[in-house]
Write a protein that holds these residues in place. Structure first.
Motif, PDB file in Angstrom:
ATOM      1  N   ARG A 237       0.841  -1.189   0.000  1.00 60.72           N
ATOM      2  CA  ARG A 237       0.000   0.000   0.000  1.00 60.72           C
ATOM      3  C   ARG A 237       0.876   1.237   0.000  1.00 60.72           C
ATOM      4  O   ARG A 237       1.822   1.324   0.776  1.00 60.72           O
TER       5      ARG A 237
ATOM      6  N   ALA B 124     -12.944  -9.021   3.390  1.00 62.54           N
ATOM      7  CA  ALA B 124     -12.842  -8.358   2.095  1.00 62.54           C
ATOM      8  C   ALA B 124     -13.301  -6.913   2.222  1.00 62.54           C
ATOM      9  O   ALA B 124     -14.192  -6.585   3.010  1.00 62.54           O
ATOM     10  N   SER B 125     -12.677  -6.038   1.444  1.00 60.40           N
ATOM     11  CA  SER B 125     -13.082  -4.633   1.444  1.00 60.40           C
ATOM     12  C   SER B 125     -13.762  -4.274   0.132  1.00 60.40           C
ATOM     13  O   SER B 125     -14.179  -3.133  -0.058  1.00 60.40           O
ATOM     14  N   ASP B 138     -11.237  -7.876  -2.867  1.00 59.16           N
ATOM     15  CA  ASP B 138     -10.097  -7.081  -2.412  1.00 59.16           C
ATOM     16  C   ASP B 138      -9.930  -7.293  -0.919  1.00 59.16           C
ATOM     17  O   ASP B 138     -10.912  -7.373  -0.191  1.00 59.16           O
ATOM     18  N   LYS B 139      -8.678  -7.331  -0.511  1.00 59.62           N
ATOM     19  CA  LYS B 139      -8.431  -7.580   0.905  1.00 59.62           C
ATOM     20  C   LYS B 139      -7.085  -6.972   1.273  1.00 59.62           C
ATOM     21  O   LYS B 139      -6.121  -7.136   0.532  1.00 59.62           O
ATOM     22  N   THR B 140      -7.013  -6.263   2.388  1.00 59.09           N
ATOM     23  CA  THR B 140      -5.707  -5.776   2.828  1.00 59.09           C
ATOM     24  C   THR B 140      -5.164  -6.742   3.873  1.00 59.09           C
ATOM     25  O   THR B 140      -5.918  -7.305   4.662  1.00 59.09           O
ATOM     26  N   ASN B 147      -2.254  -4.456  -0.236  1.00 54.97           N
ATOM     27  CA  ASN B 147      -3.554  -4.665  -0.857  1.00 54.97           C
ATOM     28  C   ASN B 147      -3.467  -5.907  -1.722  1.00 54.97           C
ATOM     29  O   ASN B 147      -2.547  -6.028  -2.531  1.00 54.97           O
ATOM     30  N   THR B 148      -4.412  -6.801  -1.584  1.00 57.33           N
ATOM     31  CA  THR B 148      -4.411  -7.977  -2.452  1.00 57.33           C
ATOM     32  C   THR B 148      -5.781  -8.115  -3.117  1.00 57.33           C
ATOM     33  O   THR B 148      -6.774  -7.582  -2.640  1.00 57.33           O
ATOM     34  N   ARG B 149      -5.772  -8.822  -4.247  1.00 55.09           N
ATOM     35  CA  ARG B 149      -7.008  -9.186  -4.937  1.00 55.09           C
ATOM     36  C   ARG B 149      -6.963 -10.668  -5.092  1.00 55.09           C
ATOM     37  O   ARG B 149      -5.952 -11.207  -5.532  1.00 55.09           O
TER      38      ARG B 149
END
Ligand SMILES: Cc1cc2nc3c(=O)[nH]c(=O)nc-3n(C[C@H](O)[C@H](O)[C@H](O)COP(=O)(O)OP(=O)(O)OC[C@H]3O[C@@H](n4cnc5c(N)ncnc54)[C@H](O)[C@@H]3O)c2cc1C
Ligand SMILES: Nc1ncnc2c1ncn2[C@@H]1O[C@H](COP(=O)(O)O)[C@@H](O)[C@H]1O
Lengths: 266, 330
Positions: A237, B124-125, B138-140, B147-149
């Motif tokens: 990030r 998930a966001s 999406d998830k941090t 940040n990941t997908r």
């Protein structure tokens, strides 16, 4: 009472943690450590074994350096250690891991029934907190999760385990007869530090290694190929932009108020 | 975006003991409607009577609510919920199940995964469907630093969304949802544990911490006096949170703890007062929109992530900010 504690080796949360191009947590930083919350799990098991008699087996599934996690468990006072080590494990999701741990517990049971399986409440890498419930379901045993207090009573009709747990909206007390799985929170206890005697004793204890073949699990069923999710992208990030740091000169409270109003945060 | 999932999208309708929806569920319903133009969204309600919530569900345009009657089984036990939901997934042919990301629902999702072969994403966001209708979330991770997908590759997907992932909006068409009754026979495995006691916490009168838009947090620096923290939260219509030190000291209830072993929050505005910003705490708040920190130590790690950092005494800065906000608002 025979207790198996599941422990995970994770990147140190104080370190710079990264995800590789393959979408997996980079685990070769050399600064891996026993998942902090699993120390609470080990502590809970040791106290139960000390109070009620019995033995504690620490179990991990993970790459070569994950052996450090079970070694730490031995140093704290566990009696035996099991490490499931197989290249095909890399990239396993929670369901692959649960199947592997359940099969390993099955092998441990060949030397006598396991009464309790204890886990941490979450691994501080993925932080999914799903493994305990998945493992209880795999094993077909009761699930007493997120315990902040554990009470074990041995009766004529068997051993009853009762836990207290704090959820977002309620406090619950759950109870079950063994065999059962208990996951513990960091509120459950204060983990002990291994003392000199523990460290010396651990040196003499062997770690049993199982491969997937020993467990009778097909490599394709676990690891990346068995995983039900796939990481498409992972990016660090970006740091927050336009950060402001001020020192109070007698006006900072007013500055804060203006900042909130100007940024339409109130 | 966006192929459609085969079968309905099931949304797990978390509710209070007296049948009121948890606010974050409205966000899920809003998100589910927007997943695909022809998405069919259906509710899953375990235990109790969904009656009291039907009005709110109608405003979300829901056409049907599946009422899963578990008989004498305890509907709060997650193995019971998982079994009931599993039966519904089979009965409806649903390929996507959505829920609020809570500790209970993570257990439900885990058991559902074991029982049905579903793939799960928690915390998930955001969520979309790809061209094949597969769930992409999406998830941090790592205390909000990555940040990941990820895509769910299994035929059935369970996605648990964090509160505030989307803004809840009413549907353009108000419906009167039909209640579809299902009696689920709960098996012995889900009954191996019993619920001896459950005490629902009384509402604080403030917004729910996990779902609040504004969260004001006190740490050790409050030295036990949460007065200024509460006053600012109330002025901003926000929730009050705490660090583990503050809850361990007994200054505030344990359910106010934010962090890796407490509640995860993602409000528009986070204000931390007397909070050092330990990594355990950051894990639960780093995805907040704007972060403000007041701390007397210029070296406090929370300043590394604060949009506005104020080096100062919270007992001076907070009261002054409150007074000024009142003045600015007239
Ligand atoms: C396994 C594990 C899990 C954990 N989980 C969590 C978790 O979920 N959530 C969590 O919060 N913690 C958690 N912790 C604890 C965490 O590591 C920190 O100890 C904790 O977050 C620190 O709380 P604090 O910021 O209130 O206290 P401190 O770190 O002591 O910081 C207090 C701060 O207040 C400042 N201060 C003092 N007086 C004033 C004043 N008058 N005005 C302004 N500033 C002042 C000080 O400069 C200091 O920076 C966990 C720890 C472990 C080991
Ligand atoms: N690979 C693993 N080996 C052994 N135990 C594990 C493993 N992964 C998770 N666990 C256990 O499951 C708990 C919860 O992990 P998780 O569900 O991944 O957050 C941890 O605290 C461990 O006790």
């Amino acid at each position: 009472m025979k207790i198996v504690v599941c422990v995970k080796h994770v990147p140190d949360i104080q370190s710079e943690r990264t995800i590789g191009d393959d979408g997996r947590v980079v685990r070769d930083g050399g600064d891996g450590t026993l998942n902090e919350l699993d120390e609470n799990a080990i502590e809970a098991a040791l106290v139960l074994a000390e109070t009620h008699g019995g033995e504690v087996v620490v179990l991990t599934a993970g790459p070569a350096d994950a052996v450090d996690a079970v070694r730490r468990g031995l140093q704290m006072g566990a009696d035996e250690a099991v490490h499931v080590l197989d290249d095909a494990l890399a990239g396993s999701d929670v369901f692959g891991t649960a199947a592997v741990l359940a099969a390993a517990i099955g092998l441990v049971e060949e030397e006598g029934p396991v009464d309790l399986v204890v886990t941490g409440m979450a691994a501080l890498d993925g932080l999914t907190s799903m493994l305990p419930a998945a493992l209880a379901a795999e094993l077909g045993i009761a699930q007493l999760t997120l315990a902040s207090a554990i009470d074990v009573v041995e009766g004529s009709d068997g051993t009853r385990v009762t836990v207290r747990r704090e959820l977002d909206h309620a406090t619950e007390v759950l109870s079950a007869m063994t065999p059962a799985l208990v996951s513990v929170t960091d509120q459950a206890n204060e983990p002990r530090y291994p003392n000199f005697k523990g460290i010396m004793a651990a040196r003499k204890k062997a770690v049993t290694t199982f491969t997937l073949a020993d467990l009778g699990i097909e490599p394709a069923a676990v690891g990346s190929s068995g995983s039900r999710t796939r990481v498409l992208s992972a990016t660090a990030r970006p740091a927050r932009e336009n950060r402001v740091l001020i020192t109070d000169d007698g006006e900072a409270g007013r500055t804060l108020a203006t900042y909130l109003v100007d940024n339409k945060l109130v | 975006m966006s192929g459609s999932p085969a079968g309905p999208v099931l949304v797990l309708l978390d509710h209070t003991a007296d049948g009121m929806l948890r606010p974050a569920v409205l966000e899920l319903l809003t998100l589910a409607r927007g997943l695909a133009p022809d998405a069919v969204v259906e509710g899953a309600w375990v235990g109790g009577d969904p009656g009291p919530a039907l009005g709110e569900l109608g405003e979300q345009g829901l056409v049907s609510v599946h009422h899963l009657d578990v008989g004498v089984a305890e509907p709060h036990l997650t193995p019971v919920v998982a079994q009931a939901l599993g039966a519904l997934v089979t009965a409806t042919g649903a390929r996507l199940v959505l829920g609020v990301s809570s500790f209970e629902n993570k257990e439900v999702a885990a058991r559902l995964g074991v029982a049905t072969g579903a793939g799960v994403v928690t915390d998930a966001s955001g969520l979309e469907l790809d061209d094949d209708g597969a769930a992409v979330a999406d998830k941090t991770v790592f205390a909000g630093t990555w940040n990941t997908r990820c895509v769910v590759t299994a035929p059935v997907a369970v996605v648990l969304l964090k509160a505030n992932a989307v803004q809840a909006e009413p549907a353009s068409l108000v419906t009167s949802p039909a209640v579809v009754e299902h009696v689920v026979e709960i098996g012995e495995l889900a009954l191996r544990q019993t619920l001896v006691e459950r005490t629902e916490r009384a509402g604080s009168g403030r917004p729910e911490l996990g779902a609040a838009q504004v969260v004001v947090v006190g740490g050790r620096g409050t030295n036990g006096d949460f007065g200024p923290v509460e006053a600012l939260a109330d002025l901003l219509g926000g929730a009050v949170g705490a660090t583990r030190v503050a809850t361990d000291e007994g200054w505030i209830a344990h359910d106010a703890q934010i962090g890796q072993t407490g509640v995860t929050v993602a409000p528009r505005l986070y204000i931390g007062a007397g909070v050092s910003g330990a990594v355990h705490h950051r894990g639960g708040m780093q995805s907040a929109g704007t972060i403000v920190a007041v701390n007397s130590d210029p070296e406090a790690p929370i300043f590394e992530i604060a949009d506005l950092g104020i080096v100062g005494d919270l007992f001076v800065v907070l009261p002054q900010a409150i007074e000024e906000l009142r003045r600015l608002r007239g």
